[in-house]
Design a protein around this motif. Structure first.
Motif, short mmCIF file in Angstrom:
data_model
loop_
_atom_site.label_atom_id
_atom_site.label_comp_id
_atom_site.label_asym_id
_atom_site.label_seq_id
_atom_site.Cartn_x
_atom_site.Cartn_y
_atom_site.Cartn_z
N ARG A 189 0.97 -1.41 7.44
CA ARG A 189 2.21 -1.31 8.21
C ARG A 189 3.21 -0.42 7.51
O ARG A 189 3.35 -0.49 6.30
CB ARG A 189 2.83 -2.69 8.45
CG ARG A 189 2.09 -3.46 9.48
CD ARG A 189 2.86 -4.64 10.02
NE ARG A 189 1.99 -5.32 10.94
CZ ARG A 189 1.60 -6.59 10.82
NH1 ARG A 189 2.06 -7.32 9.83
NH2 ARG A 189 0.77 -7.11 11.69
N ASN A 190 3.91 0.37 8.32
CA ASN A 190 4.93 1.26 7.76
C ASN A 190 6.27 1.04 8.46
O ASN A 190 7.06 1.95 8.60
CB ASN A 190 4.49 2.72 7.92
CG ASN A 190 4.20 3.07 9.37
OD1 ASN A 190 4.23 2.22 10.25
ND2 ASN A 190 3.92 4.34 9.63
N PHE A 191 6.50 -0.19 8.92
CA PHE A 191 7.74 -0.51 9.63
C PHE A 191 8.94 -0.28 8.73
O PHE A 191 8.85 -0.46 7.51
CB PHE A 191 7.74 -1.97 10.09
CG PHE A 191 6.64 -2.32 11.05
CD1 PHE A 191 6.03 -1.35 11.84
CD2 PHE A 191 6.22 -3.64 11.19
CE1 PHE A 191 5.03 -1.69 12.74
CE2 PHE A 191 5.23 -3.99 12.08
CZ PHE A 191 4.62 -3.02 12.85
N GLN A 192 10.05 0.05 9.38
CA GLN A 192 11.28 0.30 8.63
C GLN A 192 11.64 -0.95 7.82
O GLN A 192 11.61 -2.06 8.35
CB GLN A 192 12.41 0.63 9.61
CG GLN A 192 13.65 1.15 8.93
CD GLN A 192 14.72 1.58 9.92
OE1 GLN A 192 14.54 1.47 11.13
NE2 GLN A 192 15.82 2.09 9.41
N ALA A 193 11.96 -0.77 6.57
CA ALA A 193 12.41 -1.82 5.65
C ALA A 193 11.30 -2.78 5.23
O ALA A 193 11.55 -3.75 4.54
CB ALA A 193 13.56 -2.64 6.24
N ARG A 194 10.05 -2.53 5.64
CA ARG A 194 8.99 -3.47 5.27
C ARG A 194 8.75 -3.50 3.77
O ARG A 194 8.59 -4.56 3.18
CB ARG A 194 7.70 -3.14 5.99
CG ARG A 194 6.55 -4.10 5.63
CD ARG A 194 5.38 -3.93 6.55
NE ARG A 194 4.18 -4.59 6.07
CZ ARG A 194 3.80 -5.81 6.43
NH1 ARG A 194 4.53 -6.51 7.26
NH2 ARG A 194 2.69 -6.33 5.97
N MET A 195 8.69 -2.32 3.13
CA MET A 195 8.32 -2.27 1.71
C MET A 195 9.53 -2.05 0.82
O MET A 195 9.42 -1.45 -0.24
CB MET A 195 7.27 -1.19 1.49
CG MET A 195 6.34 -1.44 0.30
SD MET A 195 5.26 -0.05 -0.07
CE MET A 195 3.98 -0.21 1.17
N GLY A 196 10.70 -2.52 1.27
CA GLY A 196 11.91 -2.33 0.47
C GLY A 196 13.05 -1.83 1.32
O GLY A 196 13.28 -2.34 2.42
N SER A 197 13.74 -0.81 0.84
CA SER A 197 14.94 -0.30 1.51
C SER A 197 14.68 0.13 2.97
O SER A 197 13.62 0.67 3.29
CB SER A 197 15.49 0.90 0.74
OG SER A 197 16.44 1.58 1.53
N ALA A 198 15.70 -0.09 3.81
CA ALA A 198 15.63 0.37 5.21
C ALA A 198 15.65 1.89 5.26
O ALA A 198 15.32 2.49 6.27
CB ALA A 198 16.78 -0.21 6.02
N GLU A 199 16.05 2.51 4.16
CA GLU A 199 16.07 3.98 4.12
C GLU A 199 14.92 4.54 3.29
O GLU A 199 15.00 5.64 2.76
CB GLU A 199 17.39 4.49 3.55
CG GLU A 199 18.53 4.45 4.55
CD GLU A 199 19.62 3.50 4.10
OE1 GLU A 199 20.18 3.72 3.02
OE2 GLU A 199 19.88 2.52 4.82
N SER A 200 13.84 3.76 3.15
CA SER A 200 12.65 4.30 2.50
C SER A 200 11.61 4.62 3.57
O SER A 200 11.77 4.23 4.73
CB SER A 200 12.09 3.28 1.50
OG SER A 200 11.66 2.12 2.17
N PHE A 201 10.56 5.35 3.17
CA PHE A 201 9.60 5.86 4.16
C PHE A 201 8.17 5.59 3.69
O PHE A 201 7.82 5.94 2.57
CB PHE A 201 9.81 7.36 4.35
CG PHE A 201 11.21 7.70 4.75
CD1 PHE A 201 11.59 7.71 6.08
CD2 PHE A 201 12.18 7.96 3.78
CE1 PHE A 201 12.89 7.99 6.45
CE2 PHE A 201 13.49 8.24 4.14
CZ PHE A 201 13.85 8.25 5.48
N VAL A 202 7.37 4.96 4.56
CA VAL A 202 5.99 4.68 4.19
C VAL A 202 5.04 5.44 5.12
O VAL A 202 5.18 5.39 6.34
CB VAL A 202 5.71 3.16 4.25
CG1 VAL A 202 4.24 2.87 3.95
CG2 VAL A 202 6.61 2.40 3.29
#
Lengths: 164, 413
Positions: B379-392
């Motif tokens: 999953r690459n949902f917004q804010a899933r892996m930390g900051s809401a301004e990070s990108f997966v």
């Protein structure tokens, strides 16, 4: 009959957006959970939404993780019902099991706006946007599901069945 | 009948079922991880003293191991106490790895059985011909109490896969491409049946990638063919007799789709949706800060092997933190024997203990605002892996390894 003000969301709103994973281990208190509803992506929700409001989603609302905290937080925030074009299946089941009224209503996205007031009749699936006067028809829930919701969710329902 | 129909008919005590019908089905395996804590709380509220069948419940810790906070430590403790109190037979404390890898390893994923799990990626077990669906914690409390669950018989989408993968193109690229074609709700409420010559050739590990990520197009369950390979794997893990289960020749499908993988190129799911898929070459050059290899999607031995081959005698870029998380202890050991771990360490990667790692944003490698991670997770949902301004960005192990070396998104050559 439920009457409430609409909080409108777009398509594919996922459970990480509704209840961020970072809070999963921090609290098990539903009142505390409610304070983090939509927090990271829609911070206005916690500030401006009121108990008694209704959440309206686009297609595939509640997709992603199976975490039922994404239902618990809204229920304890005081959200009275969730209506969407369609739901991800686990979210839909979680809402029923936690006793939060949930309805599928095709076309609702184009018929309600943020802040409109809607009337919902659960038994029949009739929805009326009292702000615009427009009427909609949601898919009514099967009787046994209505019974689970009306009893307050699966746990009270099973408690009742166990007694019988 | 399709596979889903056959299994639900059996579990529901019926001769025949059709899509749309609701059946009350008997559960064979009920799996939970740390959220067993949510389940046991709800279970206690029902007021029953004992669970329906302690030998059918599997509990495993994988999401936050070792405990990253006092709160998680307390969660683990409560669940351990419940396990002891109820005499739950299959409890895997934090030593074994991720549920969707450990359950097959321990012989719990059986063709033709009904497995429910309080985790959305429970679809993974469909790779063994198991009707395996994710449910919520409260619903699981109902299963612990009664051993039953109501399920709507799903329509089935048949996906026929043919062709041979090009070098460094794998099951991950195929399923990302399928998700792009169908959309994130393209299989919502549906059963998916993968079949075709490519499936017959595919390893069990690769089949698991397809079943696992079918969740990201909304699938309720996602089956791979049950064949000799499946039976060999399952029989080596479980002493009970296992039988091949196949859909009927005249089974009725809602849709039949065909994919030829021969020309398929490496794919990547761009932020912030799993169906926002592009060929890797279209996003080439994006700078990355973290590269993550692992998860229930791609933390198996063949995934580590594919990345190790690319990283052999190479270095991870100075600006990149590469995290490697074997999906289970068994895989960890095999990777050690095969020398892959040494390759990763020499290349400058960090090896973390088997588990979910940072995939769901709990701990072990979260992202700051403005940071980019290329990951083999799901999953690459917004804010899933930390900051809401990070990108997966989600990609295959080969693409992740090649990108880690270059410090930017790139194809493995």
């Amino acid at each position: 009959m439920i009457k409430g003000k609409v909080w409108k969301f777009g398509d594919d709103v996922n459970t990480d957006v509704i209840y961020p994973g970072k809070y999963l281990s921090i609290t098990a208190d539903p009142v505390e959970m409610a304070k983090h509803s939509f927090e990271t992506v829609y911070p206005n929700f916690i500030k401006e939404a009121k108990p008694g409001d209704i959440v309206v989603g686009g297609k595939f609302f509640g997709c992603g993780s199976s975490r039922e905290q994404a239902v618990t937080c809204l229920k304890h925030f005081g959200i009275k019902a969730i209506i969407a074009e369609s739901f991800a299946r686990i979210y839909y089941r979680n809402a029923i099991n936690l006793g939060l009224p949930i309805l599928v209503c095709k076309g609702i996205s184009s018929k309600v706006n943020q802040g409109d007031i809607v009337d919902i009749e659960f038994e029949t699936g009739k929805i009326k946007n009292t702000t615009t006067g427009e009427e909609m028809q949601a898919t009514p829930l099967p009787a046994f599901i209505m019974e689970i919701i009306n009893t307050g969710g699966l746990i009270p329902y099973l408690r009742q069945t166990a007694k019988k | 009948m399709t596979l889903a129909e056959k299994i639900l008919a059996r579990a529901g005590g019926k001769k025949i079922v059709t899509p749309g019908e609701i059946v009350t089905a008997k559960v064979d395996v009920a799996m939970s991880h740390e959220n067993a804590d949510v389940v046991l709380k709800a279970f206690r509220e029902i007021g029953l003293k004992k669970v329906w069948a302690p030998e059918r419940i599997v509990i495993i810790f994988d999401h936050r191991i070792p405990a990253e906070s006092e709160r998680t430590a307390a969660t683990h403790k409560r669940v351990r106490e419940f396990v002891a109190e109820q005499g739950i037979t299959h409890f895997y404390d934090m030593k074994l790895g991720i549920c969707h890898q450990v359950l097959p390893e321990k012989g719990h994923s059986i063709p033709g059985q009904l497995l429910v799990g309080t985790d959305s990626h429970t679809t993974t077990h469909g790779a063994f011909g198991t009707f395996a669906a994710g449910i919520g914690g409260t619903e699981m409390a109902g299963v612990w109490a009664t051993g039953e669950i109501w399920l709507r018989v799903p329509e089935t989408i048949k996906i026929i896969v043919s062709g041979k993968f090009k070098k460094n193109v794998s099951a991950k690229d195929l399923i990302l491409y399928i998700i792009w074609k169908l959309g994130c709700d393209g299989a919502d409420y549906k059963s998916v049946e993968f079949c075709g010559p490519t499936m017959d050739d595919m390893t069990i590990a690769s089949r698991m990638v397809l079943s696992n990520l079918s969740m990201e197009m909304g699938a309720k369950v996602a089956f791979c063919p049950v064949d000799k390979k499946t039976i060999e794997y399952v029989s080596s893990r479980n002493k009970n007799k296992v039988e091949i289960i196949k859909p009927d020749a005249d089974a009725s499908y809602e849709k039949i789709l065909e994919f030829d993988v021969s020309e398929l190129e490496p794919q990547v799911a761009c932020p912030h949706a799993v169906d926002n898929v592009k060929p890797v070459k279209e996003v080439k050059g994006i700078k990355i800060h973290q590269a993550l290899l692992g998860s229930c999607t791609n933390g198996r031995l063949e995934d580590l092997a594919s990345a190790a081959k690319i990283l052999e005698n190479k270095k991870v870029a100075e600006s990149v933190r590469m995290l490697v998380i074997p999906a289970s202890r068994e895989i960890y050991l095999e990777a050690m024997k095969a020398g892959y771990l040494e390759t990763f360490i020499k290349a400058g990667a960090l090896i973390l203990n088997p588990g979910c790692g940072p995939c769901l944003g709990g701990h072990q490698g979260l992202l700051a605002a403005g940071e980019v991670c290329i990951s083999t997770t799901n999953r690459n949902f917004q804010a899933r892996m930390g900051s809401a301004e990070s990108f997966v960005y989600l990609a295959s192990p080969a693409t992740v390894a090649a990108s880690a070396i270059k410090g930017e998104i790139t194809e493995a050559l």
